[in-house]
Design a protein around this motif. Structure first.
Motif, mmCIF file in Angstrom:
data_model
loop_
_atom_site.group_PDB
_atom_site.id
_atom_site.type_symbol
_atom_site.label_atom_id
_atom_site.label_comp_id
_atom_site.label_asym_id
_atom_site.label_seq_id
_atom_site.Cartn_x
_atom_site.Cartn_y
_atom_site.Cartn_z
ATOM 1 N N ASP A 315 -71.001 -45.689 -23.601
ATOM 2 C CA ASP A 315 -71.806 -46.474 -24.539
ATOM 3 C C ASP A 315 -70.953 -47.374 -25.427
ATOM 4 O O ASP A 315 -71.451 -48.353 -25.987
ATOM 5 N N SER A 316 -69.659 -47.062 -25.557
ATOM 6 C CA SER A 316 -68.777 -47.884 -26.395
ATOM 7 C C SER A 316 -68.060 -48.968 -25.596
ATOM 8 O O SER A 316 -67.249 -49.711 -26.148
ATOM 9 N N LYS A 317 -68.356 -49.058 -24.302
ATOM 10 C CA LYS A 317 -67.637 -49.983 -23.427
ATOM 11 C C LYS A 317 -68.492 -51.195 -23.064
ATOM 12 O O LYS A 317 -69.681 -51.061 -22.743
ATOM 13 N N ASP A 318 -67.877 -52.386 -23.109
ATOM 14 C CA ASP A 318 -68.509 -53.569 -22.529
ATOM 15 C C ASP A 318 -68.400 -53.496 -21.009
ATOM 16 O O ASP A 318 -67.551 -52.761 -20.463
ATOM 17 N N ASP A 319 -69.223 -54.265 -20.318
ATOM 18 C CA ASP A 319 -69.304 -54.155 -18.858
ATOM 19 C C ASP A 319 -67.960 -54.356 -18.168
ATOM 20 O O ASP A 319 -67.665 -53.692 -17.164
ATOM 21 N N LYS A 320 -67.141 -55.257 -18.674
ATOM 22 C CA LYS A 320 -65.872 -55.552 -18.006
ATOM 23 C C LYS A 320 -64.704 -54.697 -18.507
ATOM 24 O O LYS A 320 -63.583 -54.826 -18.009
#
Length: 596
Positions: A315-320
Protein backbone atom coordinates in the motif's frame (compact mmCIF):
# COMPACT_ATOMS: atom_id res chain seq x y z
CA UNK A 1 -20.48 -38.57 35.94
CA UNK A 2 -19.37 -35.45 34.10
CA UNK A 3 -16.90 -33.20 35.91
CA UNK A 4 -17.66 -29.57 36.68
CA UNK A 5 -16.39 -27.23 33.98
CA UNK A 6 -13.64 -24.87 35.13
CA UNK A 7 -12.16 -23.46 31.91
CA UNK A 8 -13.39 -22.25 28.53
CA UNK A 9 -10.71 -22.96 25.91
CA UNK A 10 -10.67 -21.70 22.32
CA UNK A 11 -8.69 -22.90 19.33
CA UNK A 12 -8.80 -20.55 16.34
CA UNK A 13 -7.59 -23.10 13.81
CA UNK A 14 -7.17 -21.02 10.65
CA UNK A 15 -5.93 -21.96 7.20
CA UNK A 16 -2.73 -19.95 7.62
CA UNK A 17 -2.47 -19.13 11.33
CA UNK A 18 -3.53 -20.57 14.67
CA UNK A 19 -4.30 -18.87 17.98
CA UNK A 20 -5.32 -20.41 21.30
CA UNK A 21 -6.78 -18.84 24.43
CA UNK A 22 -8.57 -19.61 27.69
CA UNK A 23 -10.62 -18.05 30.46
CA UNK A 24 -11.62 -19.21 33.92
CA UNK A 25 -15.33 -19.91 33.78
CA UNK A 26 -15.95 -18.97 37.44
CA UNK A 27 -14.51 -15.48 36.92
CA UNK A 28 -16.82 -14.68 34.01
CA UNK A 29 -20.28 -15.97 34.85
CA UNK A 30 -22.62 -13.04 35.40
CA UNK A 31 -20.26 -10.40 34.03
CA UNK A 32 -21.97 -8.16 31.45
CA UNK A 33 -20.58 -8.78 28.00
CA UNK A 34 -19.61 -5.12 27.63
CA UNK A 35 -17.16 -5.32 30.54
CA UNK A 36 -13.57 -6.48 30.36
CA UNK A 37 -13.05 -10.21 30.58
CA UNK A 38 -9.90 -11.95 31.72
CA UNK A 39 -9.13 -13.78 28.48
CA UNK A 40 -5.60 -15.10 28.13
CA UNK A 41 -4.21 -15.52 24.61
CA UNK A 42 -1.10 -17.68 24.34
CA UNK A 43 1.86 -15.43 23.53
CA UNK A 44 4.92 -17.67 23.78
CA UNK A 45 4.94 -19.82 20.64
CA UNK A 46 8.32 -21.41 19.97
CA UNK A 47 10.57 -19.54 17.54
CA UNK A 48 7.96 -16.81 16.92
CA UNK A 49 9.43 -13.55 15.56
CA UNK A 50 8.86 -10.30 17.46
CA UNK A 51 5.38 -8.95 16.81
CA UNK A 52 3.94 -12.42 16.05
CA UNK A 53 4.04 -13.95 19.52
CA UNK A 54 0.26 -14.52 19.75
CA UNK A 55 0.01 -16.70 16.65
CA UNK A 56 1.69 -19.57 14.88
CA UNK A 57 1.46 -20.79 11.28
CA UNK A 58 -0.97 -23.68 10.85
CA UNK A 59 1.91 -26.01 10.00
CA UNK A 60 2.31 -29.46 11.55
CA UNK A 61 5.41 -31.64 11.39
CA UNK A 62 5.00 -35.43 11.61
CA UNK A 63 7.55 -38.17 12.07
CA UNK A 64 7.57 -41.42 10.10
CA UNK A 65 5.21 -43.14 12.56
CA UNK A 66 2.56 -40.46 12.00
CA UNK A 67 2.94 -38.58 15.29
CA UNK A 68 2.86 -34.77 15.37
CA UNK A 69 6.19 -33.60 16.80
CA UNK A 70 6.13 -29.84 16.19
CA UNK A 71 3.69 -27.05 15.33
CA UNK A 72 3.87 -23.56 13.89
CA UNK A 73 7.15 -21.69 13.48
CA UNK A 74 8.93 -24.55 15.24
CA UNK A 75 7.59 -27.08 12.73
CA UNK A 76 8.75 -25.01 9.76
CA UNK A 77 12.15 -24.25 11.29
CA UNK A 78 12.77 -27.91 12.13
CA UNK A 79 11.81 -28.94 8.61
CA UNK A 80 14.04 -26.32 6.99
CA UNK A 81 16.98 -27.51 9.07
CA UNK A 82 16.73 -31.11 7.80
CA UNK A 83 19.49 -32.53 5.65
CA UNK A 84 18.45 -33.73 2.16
CA UNK A 85 18.81 -37.33 3.31
CA UNK A 86 16.33 -36.69 6.16
CA UNK A 87 13.52 -35.15 4.12
CA UNK A 88 11.62 -38.42 3.72
CA UNK A 89 11.66 -39.00 7.49
CA UNK A 90 9.41 -36.02 8.20
CA UNK A 91 6.07 -34.85 6.77
CA UNK A 92 5.15 -31.15 6.80
CA UNK A 93 1.45 -30.28 6.41
CA UNK A 94 0.58 -26.65 5.63
CA UNK A 95 -2.64 -25.04 4.27
CA UNK A 96 -4.33 -28.42 4.79
CA UNK A 97 -7.49 -26.97 6.34
CA UNK A 98 -8.65 -25.74 2.92
CA UNK A 99 -8.93 -29.35 1.76
CA UNK A 100 -12.09 -29.64 3.85
CA UNK A 101 -13.71 -26.84 1.86
CA UNK A 102 -12.94 -28.37 -1.50
CA UNK A 103 -14.95 -31.60 -1.17
CA UNK A 104 -18.64 -32.21 -0.49
CA UNK A 105 -18.20 -35.85 0.47
CA UNK A 106 -15.14 -36.29 2.63
CA UNK A 107 -14.49 -39.75 4.12
CA UNK A 108 -12.37 -39.71 7.26
CA UNK A 109 -9.83 -42.03 5.62
CA UNK A 110 -9.31 -39.62 2.71
CA UNK A 111 -5.60 -38.98 2.21
CA UNK A 112 -4.07 -35.53 2.58
CA UNK A 113 -0.73 -34.86 0.90
CA UNK A 114 2.04 -33.13 2.82
CA UNK A 115 4.03 -30.29 1.29
CA UNK A 116 6.86 -32.74 0.60
CA UNK A 117 4.62 -35.35 -1.04
CA UNK A 118 3.80 -37.80 1.77
CA UNK A 119 0.26 -38.94 2.60
CA UNK A 120 -1.69 -39.27 5.86
CA UNK A 121 -5.45 -39.61 6.40
CA UNK A 122 -7.50 -36.49 7.04
CA UNK A 123 -8.61 -37.71 10.48
CA UNK A 124 -4.99 -38.41 11.42
CA UNK A 125 -3.73 -34.97 10.41
CA UNK A 126 -6.53 -33.02 12.07
CA UNK A 127 -6.72 -35.09 15.26
CA UNK A 128 -2.94 -35.00 15.79
CA UNK A 129 -2.89 -31.24 15.22
CA UNK A 130 -5.75 -30.67 17.68
CA UNK A 131 -4.17 -32.98 20.26
CA UNK A 132 -0.88 -31.08 19.99
CA UNK A 133 -2.68 -27.75 20.46
CA UNK A 134 -4.76 -29.05 23.37
CA UNK A 135 -1.63 -30.27 25.14
CA UNK A 136 0.03 -26.90 24.59
CA UNK A 137 -3.04 -25.03 25.86
CA UNK A 138 -3.29 -27.10 29.06
CA UNK A 139 0.42 -26.40 29.71
CA UNK A 140 -0.16 -22.68 29.06
CA UNK A 141 -3.03 -22.66 31.59
CA UNK A 142 -0.82 -24.34 34.18
CA UNK A 143 2.05 -21.92 33.61
CA UNK A 144 0.14 -18.64 33.31
CA UNK A 145 -2.68 -19.22 35.81
CA UNK A 146 -1.27 -21.91 38.09
CA UNK A 147 -4.27 -24.17 37.42
CA UNK A 148 -3.93 -27.93 36.97
CA UNK A 149 -6.85 -28.80 34.77
CA UNK A 150 -7.92 -31.92 32.88
CA UNK A 151 -9.39 -31.79 29.40
CA UNK A 152 -12.78 -33.04 30.61
CA UNK A 153 -13.01 -30.01 32.93
CA UNK A 154 -12.95 -27.66 29.93
CA UNK A 155 -15.50 -26.44 27.42
CA UNK A 156 -13.73 -26.48 24.07
CA UNK A 157 -14.59 -23.98 21.35
CA UNK A 158 -13.25 -24.66 17.85
CA UNK A 159 -13.68 -21.94 15.24
CA UNK A 160 -14.80 -22.93 11.75
CA UNK A 161 -15.66 -20.98 8.58
CA UNK A 162 -19.35 -20.12 8.42
CA UNK A 163 -19.53 -21.39 4.83
CA UNK A 164 -18.24 -24.88 5.58
CA UNK A 165 -20.31 -27.88 4.56
CA UNK A 166 -21.84 -30.37 7.04
CA UNK A 167 -19.17 -32.89 6.04
CA UNK A 168 -16.32 -30.48 6.82
CA UNK A 169 -17.72 -29.71 10.27
CA UNK A 170 -18.28 -33.41 10.86
CA UNK A 171 -14.56 -34.01 10.23
CA UNK A 172 -13.62 -31.33 12.78
CA UNK A 173 -15.94 -32.79 15.42
CA UNK A 174 -14.70 -36.35 14.84
CA UNK A 175 -11.09 -35.16 14.91
CA UNK A 176 -11.71 -33.36 18.20
CA UNK A 177 -13.16 -36.53 19.72
CA UNK A 178 -10.22 -38.59 18.47
CA UNK A 179 -7.80 -35.98 19.83
CA UNK A 180 -9.35 -36.40 23.27
CA UNK A 181 -10.73 -32.90 23.69
CA UNK A 182 -13.91 -34.50 24.99
CA UNK A 183 -15.88 -37.72 24.61
CA UNK A 184 -18.88 -38.05 22.25
CA UNK A 185 -21.03 -38.70 25.33
CA UNK A 186 -20.14 -35.16 26.51
CA UNK A 187 -20.59 -33.55 23.09
CA UNK A 188 -22.07 -30.39 24.63
CA UNK A 189 -18.57 -29.61 25.94
CA UNK A 190 -17.41 -29.19 22.33
CA UNK A 191 -18.74 -26.14 20.50
CA UNK A 192 -18.07 -25.33 16.85
CA UNK A 193 -18.27 -21.54 16.61
CA UNK A 194 -18.48 -19.56 13.37
CA UNK A 195 -15.39 -17.44 12.76
CA UNK A 196 -17.11 -14.20 11.63
CA UNK A 197 -19.60 -14.40 14.51
CA UNK A 198 -16.81 -14.75 17.06
CA UNK A 199 -15.12 -11.71 15.56
CA UNK A 200 -18.43 -9.82 15.62
CA UNK A 201 -18.91 -10.45 19.34
CA UNK A 202 -15.43 -9.21 20.19
CA UNK A 203 -15.69 -6.14 17.93
CA UNK A 204 -19.05 -5.23 19.42
CA UNK A 205 -17.67 -5.48 22.95
CA UNK A 206 -14.73 -3.26 22.00
CA UNK A 207 -17.10 -0.65 20.59
CA UNK A 208 -19.27 -0.61 23.69
CA UNK A 209 -16.16 0.09 25.80
CA UNK A 210 -15.08 3.00 23.59
CA UNK A 211 -16.68 6.42 23.92
CA UNK A 212 -15.72 7.47 20.38
CA UNK A 213 -16.63 4.33 18.45
CA UNK A 214 -19.39 4.34 15.87
CA UNK A 215 -22.02 1.90 17.20
CA UNK A 216 -23.82 0.38 14.24
CA UNK A 217 -27.05 -1.42 15.14
CA UNK A 218 -26.94 -3.33 11.85
CA UNK A 219 -23.53 -4.39 10.60
CA UNK A 220 -21.47 -6.97 8.72
CA UNK A 221 -18.29 -8.62 9.91
CA UNK A 222 -16.05 -9.63 7.00
CA UNK A 223 -13.54 -12.23 8.17
CA UNK A 224 -10.83 -12.24 5.51
CA UNK A 225 -8.70 -15.20 6.44
CA UNK A 226 -6.02 -17.11 4.63
CA UNK A 227 -8.32 -19.65 3.01
CA UNK A 228 -11.87 -18.34 3.17
CA UNK A 229 -13.75 -15.07 3.42
CA UNK A 230 -16.77 -15.36 5.75
CA UNK A 231 -19.38 -12.64 6.14
CA UNK A 232 -21.88 -12.47 9.02
CA UNK A 233 -24.76 -9.96 9.17
CA UNK A 234 -26.09 -9.00 12.60
CA UNK A 235 -28.41 -6.63 14.39
CA UNK A 236 -27.73 -5.64 18.01
CA UNK A 237 -30.28 -5.49 20.77
CA UNK A 238 -29.36 -3.83 24.05
CA UNK A 239 -30.60 -5.57 27.18
CA UNK A 240 -30.74 -4.63 30.82
CA UNK A 241 -27.62 -4.33 32.96
CA UNK A 242 -25.39 -2.96 30.20
CA UNK A 243 -25.58 -6.18 28.18
CA UNK A 244 -26.43 -7.07 24.60
CA UNK A 245 -27.51 -9.90 22.31
CA UNK A 246 -27.31 -10.16 18.53
CA UNK A 247 -29.63 -11.63 15.92
CA UNK A 248 -28.74 -12.88 12.48
CA UNK A 249 -30.07 -10.72 9.66
CA UNK A 250 -29.11 -13.09 6.86
CA UNK A 251 -27.36 -16.48 6.67
CA UNK A 252 -23.54 -16.21 6.44
CA UNK A 253 -22.01 -15.86 3.00
CA UNK A 254 -18.54 -15.78 1.46
CA UNK A 255 -16.31 -18.23 -0.33
CA UNK A 256 -12.81 -19.69 -0.77
CA UNK A 257 -11.17 -16.42 -1.76
CA UNK A 258 -8.90 -15.59 1.15
CA UNK A 259 -5.29 -14.45 1.16
CA UNK A 260 -3.85 -17.75 -0.07
CA UNK A 261 -5.33 -16.99 -3.51
CA UNK A 262 -2.63 -14.31 -3.76
CA UNK A 263 0.03 -16.84 -2.77
CA UNK A 264 -1.17 -19.26 -5.44
CA UNK A 265 -1.17 -16.42 -8.00
CA UNK A 266 2.41 -15.52 -7.01
CA UNK A 267 3.41 -19.14 -7.62
CA UNK A 268 1.69 -19.42 -11.01
CA UNK A 269 2.17 -15.90 -12.38
CA UNK A 270 5.69 -15.15 -11.14
CA UNK A 271 7.60 -18.20 -9.89
CA UNK A 272 6.33 -20.51 -12.62
CA UNK A 273 6.69 -17.99 -15.46
CA UNK A 274 10.16 -16.86 -14.38
CA UNK A 275 11.71 -20.17 -13.37
CA UNK A 276 9.46 -22.73 -15.05
CA UNK A 277 10.49 -22.22 -18.66
CA UNK A 278 11.98 -22.90 -21.09
CA UNK A 279 14.63 -25.38 -19.89
CA UNK A 280 12.57 -26.75 -17.02
CA UNK A 281 10.84 -29.27 -19.32
CA UNK A 282 14.20 -30.90 -20.06
CA UNK A 283 14.59 -31.95 -16.44
CA UNK A 284 11.09 -32.81 -15.24
CA UNK A 285 7.58 -33.33 -16.60
CA UNK A 286 6.15 -31.56 -13.56
CA UNK A 287 5.85 -27.83 -12.91
CA UNK A 288 8.62 -25.84 -11.28
CA UNK A 289 6.45 -25.00 -8.25
CA UNK A 290 5.40 -28.65 -7.82
CA UNK A 291 9.03 -29.78 -7.84
CA UNK A 292 10.05 -26.92 -5.53
CA UNK A 293 7.35 -27.78 -2.95
CA UNK A 294 7.76 -31.53 -3.00
CA UNK A 295 11.51 -31.99 -3.35
CA UNK A 296 12.93 -28.69 -2.08
CA UNK A 297 10.35 -27.73 0.54
CA UNK A 298 12.78 -25.65 2.59
CA UNK A 299 13.51 -23.44 -0.41
CA UNK A 300 9.77 -23.07 -1.10
CA UNK A 301 9.10 -22.08 2.52
CA UNK A 302 11.91 -19.52 2.34
CA UNK A 303 10.68 -17.75 -0.80
CA UNK A 304 7.03 -17.79 0.35
CA UNK A 305 7.99 -16.24 3.71
CA UNK A 306 9.79 -13.51 1.78
CA UNK A 307 6.67 -12.88 -0.29
CA UNK A 308 4.42 -12.89 2.80
CA UNK A 309 6.53 -10.15 4.40
CA UNK A 310 6.62 -8.02 1.24
CA UNK A 311 2.82 -8.16 0.78
CA UNK A 312 2.35 -5.96 3.84
CA UNK A 313 4.19 -2.97 2.30
CA UNK A 314 2.36 -2.81 -1.02
CA UNK A 315 0.00 0.00 0.00
CA UNK A 316 2.99 2.34 0.43
CA UNK A 317 4.39 1.58 -3.03
CA UNK A 318 3.74 3.35 -6.33
CA UNK A 319 3.17 1.04 -9.30
CA UNK A 320 6.71 1.38 -10.65
CA UNK A 321 8.43 1.04 -7.29
CA UNK A 322 10.47 -2.12 -6.83
CA UNK A 323 9.83 -4.80 -4.21
CA UNK A 324 12.82 -7.01 -3.44
CA UNK A 325 12.90 -10.69 -2.48
CA UNK A 326 16.05 -12.19 -1.00
CA UNK A 327 17.47 -15.30 -2.68
CA UNK A 328 19.48 -17.69 -0.54
CA UNK A 329 21.83 -20.55 -1.39
CA UNK A 330 19.10 -23.12 -0.70
CA UNK A 331 16.79 -21.58 -3.34
CA UNK A 332 19.65 -21.36 -5.85
CA UNK A 333 20.47 -25.05 -5.36
CA UNK A 334 16.81 -25.92 -5.89
CA UNK A 335 16.77 -23.98 -9.18
CA UNK A 336 19.89 -25.77 -10.37
CA UNK A 337 18.36 -29.16 -9.55
CA UNK A 338 14.99 -28.42 -11.20
CA UNK A 339 15.97 -26.29 -14.21
CA UNK A 340 19.68 -26.90 -14.70
CA UNK A 341 20.30 -23.16 -14.45
CA UNK A 342 21.59 -20.79 -11.80
CA UNK A 343 18.84 -18.57 -10.29
CA UNK A 344 20.81 -15.43 -11.07
CA UNK A 345 21.31 -16.40 -14.73
CA UNK A 346 17.56 -17.06 -15.04
CA UNK A 347 16.72 -13.63 -13.64
CA UNK A 348 19.33 -11.96 -15.89
CA UNK A 349 17.66 -13.49 -18.95
CA UNK A 350 13.98 -13.38 -17.91
CA UNK A 351 11.48 -11.88 -20.34
CA UNK A 352 8.69 -11.68 -17.75
CA UNK A 353 7.62 -8.01 -17.59
CA UNK A 354 8.34 -6.20 -14.34
CA UNK A 355 10.76 -8.85 -13.01
CA UNK A 356 14.54 -8.45 -12.90
CA UNK A 357 17.62 -8.96 -10.74
CA UNK A 358 18.93 -6.12 -8.59
CA UNK A 359 22.53 -4.97 -8.21
CA UNK A 360 22.54 -6.73 -4.81
CA UNK A 361 21.47 -10.07 -6.34
CA UNK A 362 17.87 -9.83 -5.14
CA UNK A 363 14.78 -10.64 -7.17
CA UNK A 364 13.19 -7.28 -8.06
CA UNK A 365 9.47 -7.07 -8.90
CA UNK A 366 7.62 -3.90 -9.84
CA UNK A 367 4.80 -3.18 -7.37
CA UNK A 368 2.07 -3.15 -10.01
CA UNK A 369 2.80 -6.82 -10.74
CA UNK A 370 2.22 -7.79 -7.11
CA UNK A 371 -0.84 -5.55 -6.83
CA UNK A 372 -2.37 -7.32 -9.83
CA UNK A 373 -2.31 -10.58 -7.87
CA UNK A 374 -5.02 -9.12 -5.60
CA UNK A 375 -7.48 -8.72 -8.47
CA UNK A 376 -9.29 -12.05 -8.17
CA UNK A 377 -9.91 -12.10 -4.39
CA UNK A 378 -10.86 -8.41 -4.29
CA UNK A 379 -13.39 -8.84 -7.13
CA UNK A 380 -14.92 -11.88 -5.45
CA UNK A 381 -15.17 -10.21 -2.03
CA UNK A 382 -16.73 -7.07 -3.52
CA UNK A 383 -19.19 -9.02 -5.70
CA UNK A 384 -20.29 -11.07 -2.71
CA UNK A 385 -20.81 -7.97 -0.56
CA UNK A 386 -22.64 -6.03 -3.28
CA UNK A 387 -24.99 -8.96 -3.95
CA UNK A 388 -25.78 -9.36 -0.26
CA UNK A 389 -26.17 -5.65 0.51
CA UNK A 390 -28.71 -5.27 -2.31
CA UNK A 391 -31.13 -7.51 -0.37
CA UNK A 392 -34.02 -5.67 1.36
CA UNK A 393 -33.33 -7.30 4.74
CA UNK A 394 -29.78 -5.89 4.69
CA UNK A 395 -30.68 -2.35 3.62
CA UNK A 396 -29.99 -0.98 7.13
CA UNK A 397 -26.45 -2.38 7.37
CA UNK A 398 -24.30 0.71 7.99
CA UNK A 399 -20.86 -0.67 8.88
CA UNK A 400 -18.37 -3.30 7.71
CA UNK A 401 -15.83 -4.59 10.23
CA UNK A 402 -12.86 -6.13 8.45
CA UNK A 403 -11.05 -8.77 10.51
CA UNK A 404 -8.71 -11.69 9.88
CA UNK A 405 -5.13 -11.95 8.65
CA UNK A 406 -5.93 -10.80 5.10
CA UNK A 407 -7.58 -7.63 6.47
CA UNK A 408 -4.17 -6.37 7.65
CA UNK A 409 -3.61 -5.25 4.06
CA UNK A 410 -4.32 -1.53 3.66
CA UNK A 411 -4.33 -2.16 -0.09
CA UNK A 412 -7.31 -4.54 0.36
CA UNK A 413 -9.16 -2.07 2.62
CA UNK A 414 -8.65 0.75 0.12
CA UNK A 415 -10.07 -1.34 -2.72
CA UNK A 416 -13.08 -2.41 -0.61
CA UNK A 417 -13.83 1.24 0.20
CA UNK A 418 -13.61 2.14 -3.51
CA UNK A 419 -16.06 -0.56 -4.53
CA UNK A 420 -18.64 -0.72 -1.72
CA UNK A 421 -20.38 2.62 -2.16
CA UNK A 422 -23.49 1.87 -0.07
CA UNK A 423 -21.46 2.20 3.15
CA UNK A 424 -19.47 5.28 4.13
CA UNK A 425 -15.69 4.90 3.92
CA UNK A 426 -15.25 5.77 7.61
CA UNK A 427 -17.57 2.90 8.52
CA UNK A 428 -15.48 0.27 6.71
CA UNK A 429 -13.17 -0.42 9.60
CA UNK A 430 -10.26 -2.65 10.52
CA UNK A 431 -10.76 -2.55 14.32
CA UNK A 432 -7.91 -2.58 16.88
CA UNK A 433 -6.78 -6.08 17.85
CA UNK A 434 -8.59 -7.53 14.84
CA UNK A 435 -6.03 -10.34 14.65
CA UNK A 436 -7.14 -11.75 18.00
CA UNK A 437 -10.82 -10.90 17.52
CA UNK A 438 -11.81 -14.44 16.54
CA UNK A 439 -10.10 -16.31 19.37
CA UNK A 440 -11.32 -13.85 22.03
CA UNK A 441 -14.82 -13.83 20.56
CA UNK A 442 -14.76 -17.63 20.65
CA UNK A 443 -14.21 -17.46 24.42
CA UNK A 444 -17.18 -15.07 24.70
CA UNK A 445 -19.33 -17.46 22.68
CA UNK A 446 -18.21 -20.40 24.82
CA UNK A 447 -19.32 -18.56 27.95
CA UNK A 448 -22.58 -17.20 26.52
CA UNK A 449 -23.72 -19.45 23.61
CA UNK A 450 -27.10 -17.72 23.67
CA UNK A 451 -25.56 -14.35 22.84
CA UNK A 452 -26.55 -15.00 19.20
CA UNK A 453 -30.20 -15.40 20.09
CA UNK A 454 -31.66 -16.07 16.66
CA UNK A 455 -30.60 -17.36 13.29
CA UNK A 456 -32.27 -17.83 9.94
CA UNK A 457 -32.08 -21.39 8.72
CA UNK A 458 -30.45 -21.41 5.29
CA UNK A 459 -31.58 -25.00 4.64
CA UNK A 460 -34.30 -27.52 5.33
CA UNK A 461 -33.72 -30.29 7.91
CA UNK A 462 -35.65 -33.54 8.15
CA UNK A 463 -35.59 -37.20 9.14
CA UNK A 464 -36.12 -40.44 7.23
CA UNK A 465 -39.70 -41.67 7.59
CA UNK A 466 -41.94 -44.56 6.48
CA UNK A 467 -45.65 -43.91 5.95
CA UNK A 468 -48.47 -46.11 4.59
CA UNK A 469 -48.06 -46.55 0.84
CA UNK A 470 -50.57 -44.58 -1.29
CA UNK A 471 -51.22 -46.00 -4.74
CA UNK A 472 -50.58 -43.51 -7.58
CA UNK A 473 -49.05 -41.02 -5.13
CA UNK A 474 -45.94 -42.97 -4.19
CA UNK A 475 -43.62 -44.61 -6.75
CA UNK A 476 -43.53 -48.41 -6.75
CA UNK A 477 -39.76 -48.30 -6.19
CA UNK A 478 -40.42 -46.96 -2.67
CA UNK A 479 -42.85 -49.78 -1.77
CA UNK A 480 -41.74 -51.95 1.20
CA UNK A 481 -43.55 -54.53 3.37
CA UNK A 482 -43.33 -54.75 7.19
CA UNK A 483 -45.59 -56.98 9.34
CA UNK A 484 -48.01 -57.32 6.44
CA UNK A 485 -48.39 -53.56 5.99
CA UNK A 486 -47.23 -51.79 2.83
CA UNK A 487 -45.19 -48.66 3.48
CA UNK A 488 -43.54 -45.96 1.39
CA UNK A 489 -39.90 -45.68 2.45
CA UNK A 490 -37.34 -42.86 2.19
CA UNK A 491 -39.87 -40.09 2.90
CA UNK A 492 -38.34 -36.79 4.05
CA UNK A 493 -40.10 -35.57 7.22
CA UNK A 494 -39.14 -31.91 7.67
CA UNK A 495 -38.64 -30.49 11.17
CA UNK A 496 -36.94 -27.19 10.22
CA UNK A 497 -37.95 -25.18 7.16
CA UNK A 498 -35.64 -23.11 5.00
CA UNK A 499 -35.65 -19.44 6.16
CA UNK A 500 -37.28 -20.39 9.46
CA UNK A 501 -36.19 -18.09 12.31
CA UNK A 502 -34.71 -20.20 15.10
CA UNK A 503 -34.30 -18.75 18.58
CA UNK A 504 -32.22 -20.21 21.36
CA UNK A 505 -35.14 -19.47 23.71
CA UNK A 506 -37.59 -21.57 21.68
CA UNK A 507 -38.73 -24.91 23.15
CA UNK A 508 -37.38 -28.01 21.38
CA UNK A 509 -39.20 -29.15 18.25
CA UNK A 510 -40.97 -32.45 18.98
CA UNK A 511 -41.38 -35.33 16.53
CA UNK A 512 -42.98 -38.74 17.27
CA UNK A 513 -41.77 -42.01 15.74
CA UNK A 514 -43.41 -45.46 15.93
CA UNK A 515 -41.97 -48.87 14.99
CA UNK A 516 -43.07 -50.60 11.79
CA UNK A 517 -42.76 -54.10 13.29
CA UNK A 518 -44.33 -55.39 16.51
CA UNK A 519 -41.12 -57.06 17.72
CA UNK A 520 -38.78 -54.25 16.68
CA UNK A 521 -36.08 -53.95 19.37
CA UNK A 522 -34.41 -50.74 18.18
CA UNK A 523 -35.18 -47.77 15.96
CA UNK A 524 -32.79 -46.01 13.58
CA UNK A 525 -33.37 -42.27 13.19
CA UNK A 526 -31.57 -40.73 10.22
CA UNK A 527 -31.15 -36.95 9.89
CA UNK A 528 -30.85 -35.21 6.51
CA UNK A 529 -30.56 -31.68 5.16
CA UNK A 530 -31.42 -30.18 1.76
CA UNK A 531 -31.42 -26.68 0.21
CA UNK A 532 -35.23 -26.86 0.09
CA UNK A 533 -37.80 -29.36 1.36
CA UNK A 534 -37.65 -32.53 -0.74
CA UNK A 535 -40.02 -35.47 -1.07
CA UNK A 536 -37.49 -38.26 -0.51
CA UNK A 537 -34.25 -38.56 1.45
CA UNK A 538 -32.42 -39.96 -1.58
CA UNK A 539 -33.05 -36.78 -3.57
CA UNK A 540 -29.80 -35.71 -5.26
CA UNK A 541 -29.77 -32.44 -3.28
CA UNK A 542 -30.25 -34.16 0.08
CA UNK A 543 -27.29 -34.82 2.39
CA UNK A 544 -27.18 -37.44 5.13
CA UNK A 545 -25.95 -35.93 8.41
CA UNK A 546 -26.40 -38.38 11.27
CA UNK A 547 -27.66 -41.81 12.37
CA UNK A 548 -28.93 -42.38 15.92
CA UNK A 549 -30.16 -45.78 17.12
CA UNK A 550 -32.65 -45.91 20.00
CA UNK A 551 -32.96 -49.22 21.93
CA UNK A 552 -36.59 -50.40 22.43
CA UNK A 553 -36.22 -53.11 25.07
CA UNK A 554 -39.86 -53.26 26.09
CA UNK A 555 -41.75 -54.98 23.24
CA UNK A 556 -45.16 -54.73 24.88
CA UNK A 557 -47.43 -52.53 22.86
CA UNK A 558 -46.08 -53.78 19.51
CA UNK A 559 -46.40 -51.13 16.84
CA UNK A 560 -48.18 -48.75 19.23
CA UNK A 561 -44.96 -47.91 21.05
CA UNK A 562 -43.48 -44.42 20.62
CA UNK A 563 -40.08 -42.76 20.48
CA UNK A 564 -40.23 -39.03 21.14
CA UNK A 565 -37.67 -36.91 19.33
CA UNK A 566 -36.68 -33.44 20.59
CA UNK A 567 -34.72 -31.15 18.29
CA UNK A 568 -33.16 -28.25 20.19
CA UNK A 569 -31.50 -25.32 18.45
CA UNK A 570 -28.47 -24.26 20.52
CA UNK A 571 -26.69 -21.73 18.32
CA UNK A 572 -24.44 -23.35 15.74
CA UNK A 573 -25.80 -26.85 16.33
CA UNK A 574 -29.01 -28.83 16.60
CA UNK A 575 -29.00 -31.14 19.62
CA UNK A 576 -31.20 -34.19 19.25
CA UNK A 577 -32.66 -36.19 22.14
CA UNK A 578 -34.54 -39.42 21.43
CA UNK A 579 -36.48 -41.11 24.24
CA UNK A 580 -38.32 -44.45 24.32
CA UNK A 581 -41.67 -43.58 25.92
CA UNK A 582 -42.04 -47.03 27.52
CA UNK A 583 -38.63 -47.43 29.16
CA UNK A 584 -37.30 -43.88 29.33
CA UNK A 585 -34.12 -45.01 27.54
CA UNK A 586 -32.53 -41.91 26.01
CA UNK A 587 -29.86 -41.31 23.40
CA UNK A 588 -28.70 -38.03 21.94
CA UNK A 589 -26.58 -36.58 19.17
CA UNK A 590 -25.66 -33.36 17.48
CA UNK A 591 -25.69 -32.06 13.91
CA UNK A 592 -24.09 -28.85 12.74
CA UNK A 593 -26.31 -25.96 11.75
CA UNK A 594 -24.80 -25.13 8.36
CA UNK A 595 -24.71 -22.37 5.78
CA UNK A 596 -26.48 -22.69 2.46
Amino acid sequence: MAKQLRIVAAIDFGTCNTRIAFARLSSLIGIPRTQDMDIFVMDNWENAPDGLKTMAPTSVLFNMTGDAIAYGFDAEDQFQSLKPSELRSRYLFKYFKMELHKKNNFPLNHKLRSVNGMDLTVIKVFSEALNFLATKLVAFIRKSAGINVERDEMRWVLTVPAIWTPEARHVMRKAAYKAGLCQPSNHRNLVLALEPECAALFVRKQEDRSEDAYRALHYAVVDCGGGTVDIAYHSVEETQEDDFTVSELHPPSGGPFGGTLIDRAFESEILEKVFGSPLHGMYSSKSFVHELKEKHTGAWLFIMKQFEQRKTILDSKDDKDLVWLDLNLQFNKACLKITGQDVYDILEDTKVPGVSISSTDQMAIEAYILKSLYKEPIEKICNCLMTDLSLPQLSRVSALYMVGSFSKSEFLLTEIRKNIRSIEDDNIINPPDSQIAIVKGAIMFGIHPGIVRSRISPRSYGTHMLNPFVQFSHPSSKRVLHDGIVYCTDLYSEFIQKNQVLRTSDPPIKMVYTPVEANQSNMLIQVFTAPEKVMYTDDRTSKHLLDITVPMRDLSGGRNRRVNGYFEFTGTEIHIILRDENTGDTVDGVVEFVAA
